[in-house]
Design an enzyme around this catalytic site. Structure first.
Site, PDB file in Angstrom:
ATOM      1  CB  VAL A  11      51.687  47.343  51.460  1.00 33.26           C
ATOM      2  CG1 VAL A  11      53.186  46.891  50.971  1.00 33.26           C
ATOM      3  CG2 VAL A  11      50.976  47.463  50.214  1.00 33.26           C
ATOM      4  CB  THR A 121      53.472  52.490  44.676  1.00 35.21           C
ATOM      5  OG1 THR A 121      53.002  51.253  44.977  1.00 35.21           O
ATOM      6  CG2 THR A 121      53.449  53.014  43.231  1.00 35.21           C
ATOM      7  CB  CYS A 260      46.714  50.843  44.149  1.00 35.38           C
ATOM      8  SG  CYS A 260      47.511  50.434  45.439  1.00 35.38           S
ATOM      9  CE  LYS A 263      48.723  55.461  46.510  1.00 39.71           C
ATOM     10  NZ  LYS A 263      50.116  55.006  46.034  1.00 39.71           N
TER      11      LYS A 263
HETATM   12  C1  UDX Z   1      45.505  47.152  42.415  1.00 37.81           C
HETATM   13  C2  UDX Z   1      46.477  45.990  41.551  1.00 37.81           C
HETATM   14  O1  UDX Z   1      45.799  45.008  41.224  1.00 37.81           O
HETATM   15  C3  UDX Z   1      47.679  45.685  42.414  1.00 37.81           C
HETATM   16  O2  UDX Z   1      48.460  44.486  41.711  1.00 37.81           O
HETATM   17  C4  UDX Z   1      48.377  46.777  42.943  1.00 37.81           C
HETATM   18  O3  UDX Z   1      49.361  46.435  44.017  1.00 37.81           O
HETATM   19  C5  UDX Z   1      47.482  47.668  43.853  1.00 37.81           C
HETATM   20  O4  UDX Z   1      46.440  47.979  42.973  1.00 37.81           O
HETATM   21  P1  UDX Z   1      43.688  46.640  44.250  1.00 37.81           P
HETATM   22  O5  UDX Z   1      43.553  48.062  44.252  1.00 37.81           O
HETATM   23  O6  UDX Z   1      43.512  45.758  45.480  1.00 37.81           O
HETATM   24  O7  UDX Z   1      44.885  46.157  43.504  1.00 37.81           O
HETATM   25  O8  UDX Z   1      42.344  46.453  43.281  1.00 37.81           O
HETATM   26  P2  UDX Z   1      41.930  45.356  41.903  1.00 37.81           P
HETATM   27  O9  UDX Z   1      41.481  44.342  42.372  1.00 37.81           O
HETATM   28  O10 UDX Z   1      43.196  45.748  40.865  1.00 37.81           O
HETATM   29  O11 UDX Z   1      40.743  46.568  41.557  1.00 37.81           O
HETATM   30  C6  UDX Z   1      40.929  47.824  41.194  1.00 37.81           C
HETATM   31  C7  UDX Z   1      39.749  48.470  40.592  1.00 37.81           C
HETATM   32  O12 UDX Z   1      39.373  48.153  39.366  1.00 37.81           O
HETATM   33  C8  UDX Z   1      38.445  48.213  41.449  1.00 37.81           C
HETATM   34  O13 UDX Z   1      37.657  49.307  41.560  1.00 37.81           O
HETATM   35  C9  UDX Z   1      37.623  47.123  40.480  1.00 37.81           C
HETATM   36  O14 UDX Z   1      36.353  47.259  40.796  1.00 37.81           O
HETATM   37  C10 UDX Z   1      37.867  47.778  39.304  1.00 37.81           C
HETATM   38  N1  UDX Z   1      37.907  46.616  38.113  1.00 37.81           N
HETATM   39  C11 UDX Z   1      38.959  45.904  38.184  1.00 37.81           C
HETATM   40  C12 UDX Z   1      37.191  46.966  37.208  1.00 37.81           C
HETATM   41  O15 UDX Z   1      36.460  47.861  37.161  1.00 37.81           O
HETATM   42  N2  UDX Z   1      37.288  45.965  36.053  1.00 37.81           N
HETATM   43  C13 UDX Z   1      38.059  44.894  35.949  1.00 37.81           C
HETATM   44  O16 UDX Z   1      38.102  44.214  35.127  1.00 37.81           O
HETATM   45  C14 UDX Z   1      38.956  44.861  37.197  1.00 37.81           C
END
Ligand code: UDX
Length: 434
Positions: A11, A121, A260, A263
Site C-alpha cells: 500500500v 486497515t 487482506c 486478516k
Molecule cells: C482485496 C480487496 O479486493 C481490496 O479492495 C482490498 O484493498 C485488499 O483486499 P487483494 O487481497 O489484492 O484485494 O485480492 P482480491 O483480488 O480481492 O482477491 C482476494 C482473494 O479472493 C484471492 O485469493 C482470489 O483468488 C479470491 N477470489 C476473488 C475468489 O476466490 N473468487 C472471486 O470471485 C474473487
C-alpha cells in the site's frame, strides 16, 4: 502538496508512486535501510505490474524521495500517511504495534501542525489511539489531527485501482483535514465519501468482509451444485446479471487468501467480540473458506483412492494471479494438506516460487509447466494464472495420467477433448474423455 508516506509495503509504495505521479512531492519513509537504498536504485521489493517503471519515472522527476530519516521525511509534510503493516495476532485481532511505534516517532519529530492519516486497515478507534499517543508526547498536540483514508487497491491491479478509485473515503473531524484530503485526491475520479473517522475505519472492514462473504457464499453454492448436478458457473452468471447482486466476486474455487481478506475478516470478528457481539455470519464465512480448501483435498483423495505416495503436480502458488504474494494462499494450505495425506508434491508458479520457498523451505519447485507435470499421477491447478488455462500441457502427459483437479475453474470445459482426460473442478460436473 508535500506529503509523507510511512512504510514502503504494497500500500505504501504503490500509493507513494501514484501520489508522486499526480505531481505531489512524496517523502517515502522506510525504516529498512536496504529496502530504502534499493528503492533509490530502482529496485522494487515485490512484483507489481507497471510499478518499477512508475517509480523510475517519478524518482527521476524528483517527486518521489525514499528516505530512512524521519526528521527529513516529515519536516515539511502537510499530510503524513501511515501505511505500515497490521498483521493478525494469534487470537485474530489486529496487531497495532507498528502503527503505535510510528505514532510515537511522529509525535517526537513532527515540527509543525499537520494531519496524520491512517491508510492501513485498522480497527475502529485506532485513529483516536494514535491521537492520544501524540497527545501524551506533545504540548501542541491539538495542532496535529489524526484522520482515516482507507485504501481499497487490489494487488496485481494496484496502479490502476489507485488511479481509478470507485470511491475515496475520507474520515476526518475538522473541515481543515477534510479539505486537505479532498485536495490531495482532486485529480482522481470516483465518489467522495466524507464521514467521521470511526465510520471511515469501519467502511474498509465492511467492504472486505462483504466481498469475502460473496466468495464463501458462491463456494457453498458450488458445493450444493456438485451434489445436485448443477453448474455453478451458469448459476453465478444467472445471479450476477441482476444488478442488485452484481457479477464480481462470484467465482467459485478453493477460497480466498492474501494479505487482506483472511486478516481483515478475523479482525472484524474479533472487534465485534470485543463489544460482546457474536458476528455469526462472518464467523461462518471464515470457516467455510477453510473448509473449502479441505474439501478440495478430500475430493482429490476420493478420486485417487489414496494420496499416499502419489505424485501431485501443483500449478500455482500465489494467492491469486498477477502477484508474487503467497501470504495465506489457498495453494500453500492445500499443499500442506496433500502432504499430510502422504502425497509427494512438486510445484510450478510463474513468479511466486521464491516467496513460497521462504514459508515452505522444503518445497520442490520445477522451472516450467512441462517439467512439473512430467510423471505426475495428477495435476492440481491452484492459482488462476492465464498460462494454465489452455490445457495444452496435457498433451505431454500419457493418457492414463491426464487427471486434472482445477481449483479455480479456469479451464473452458467445452475445449477439453484429449483422450483419457479426467477433469474435476469446483461446482461443475466432472468431465471424462474416453
Ligand atoms: C482485496 C480487496 O479486493 C481490496 O479492495 C482490498 O484493498 C485488499 O483486499 P487483494 O487481497 O489484492 O484485494 O485480492 P482480491 O483480488 O480481492 O482477491 C482476494 C482473494 O479472493 C484471492 O485469493 C482470489 O483468488 C479470491 N477470489 C476473488 C475468489 O476466490 N473468487 C472471486 O470471485 C474473487
Amino acid at each position: 502538496m508535500i506529503i509523507t508516506i510511512i512504510g514502503a509495503g504494497y500500500v505504501g509504495l504503490t500509493s507513494a508512486a501514484v501520489y508522486a505521479r499526480l505531481g505531489h512531492t512524496v517523502w517515502l519513509l522506510e525504516c529498512d535501510e536496504k529496502k530504502s537504498q534499493d528503492l533509490k536504485n530502482g529496485i522494487i521489493p515485490f512484483y507489481e505490474p507497471g510499478l518499477k517503471e512508475l517509480v523510475g519515472e517519478v524518482s527521476t522527476l524528483g517527486h518521489l524521495k525514499p528516505t530512512t530519516d524521519i526528521k527529513e521525511a516529515i519536516r515539511e509534510a502537510q499530510l503524513v500517511f501511515i501505511c505500515v503493516g497490521t498483521p493478525s495476532r494469534e487470537d485474530g485481532s489486529a496487531d497495532l504495534s507498528q502503527v503505535e511505534t510510528v505514532a510515537q516517532q511522529i509525535a517526537s519529530h513532527l515540527g509543525r501542525s499537520c494531519v496524520v492519516v491512517n491508510k492501513s486497515t485498522v480497527p475502529v478507534g485506532t485513529a483516536e489511539r494514535v491521537q492520544s499517543i501524540i497527545k501524551r508526547s506533545r504540548i501542541d498536540a491539538q495542532e496535529i489531527e489524526v484522520a482515516s483514508c482507507p485504501e481499497f487497491l487490489r494487488e496485481g491491479n494496484a496502479l490502476h485501482d489507485l488511479l481509478n478509485p470507485d470511491r475515496v473515503v475520507i474520515g476526518a473531524a475538522s473541515e481543515h483535514a477534510q479539505k486537505l484530503l479532498i485536495a490531495v485526491h482532486d485529480q482522481l475520479p470516483g465518489q467522495r465519501v466524507v464521514t467521521d473517522v470511526k465510520t471511515a475505519e469501519m467502511i474498509k472492514y465492511a467492504s472486505n468482509a462483504f466481498l469475502a462473504t460473496k466468495i464463501s457464499f458462491i463456494n457453498e453454492m458450488a458445493n450444493v451444485c456438485e451434489l445436485v448436478g448443477a453448474n455453478i458457473e451458469d448459476v453465478a452468471r444467472g445471479m450476477g446479471s441482476d444488478p442488485r447482486i452484481g457479477s464480481a466476486f462470484l467465482k467459485a474455487g478453493i477460497g480466498y487468501g492474501g494479505s487482506c481478506f483472511p486478516k481483515d475478516t478475523r479482525a472484524l470478528s474479533s472487534i465485534a467480540a470485543e463489544y460482546n457481539y457474536d458476528f455469526q455470519l462472518l464467523k461462518s464465512v471464515i470457516e467455510v473458506n477453510q473448509r473449502q480448501r479441505e474439501r478440495f483435498v478430500e475430493k482429490i483423495q476420493k478420486k485417487l483412492t489414496t494420496l499416499s505416495g502419489k505424485v501431485i503436480a501443483v500449478l500455482g502458488l500465489t494467492f491469486k494471479n498477477n502477484t508474487d504474494d503467497v501470504r495465506e494462499s489457498s495453494a500453500i494450505d492445500i499443499i500442506r494438506l496433500l502432504r499430510a495425506h502422504g502425497a509427494v508434491v512438486r510445484a510450478y508458479d510463474p513468479v511466486g516460487s521464491q516467496n513460497a520457498r521462504k514459508i515452505m523451505p522444503d518445497i520442490t519447485i520445477c522451472p516450467s509447466i512441462e517439467t512439473v507435470v512430467k510423471g505426475a499421477d495428477a495435476v492440481c491447478i491452484l492459482t488462476e494464472w492465464n498460462e494454465f488455462q489452455s490445457l495444452q500441457w496435457l498433451e505431454s502427459i500419457p493418457p492414463a495420467k491426464r487427471i486434472v483437479f482445477d481449483g479455480r475453474n479456469i479451464c473452458d470445459v467445452a475445449g477439453i477433448n484429449l483422450p483419457g482426460t479426467f477433469y474435476m473442478s469446483v461446482g461443475r460436473p466432472d468431465i471424462r474423455i474416453t
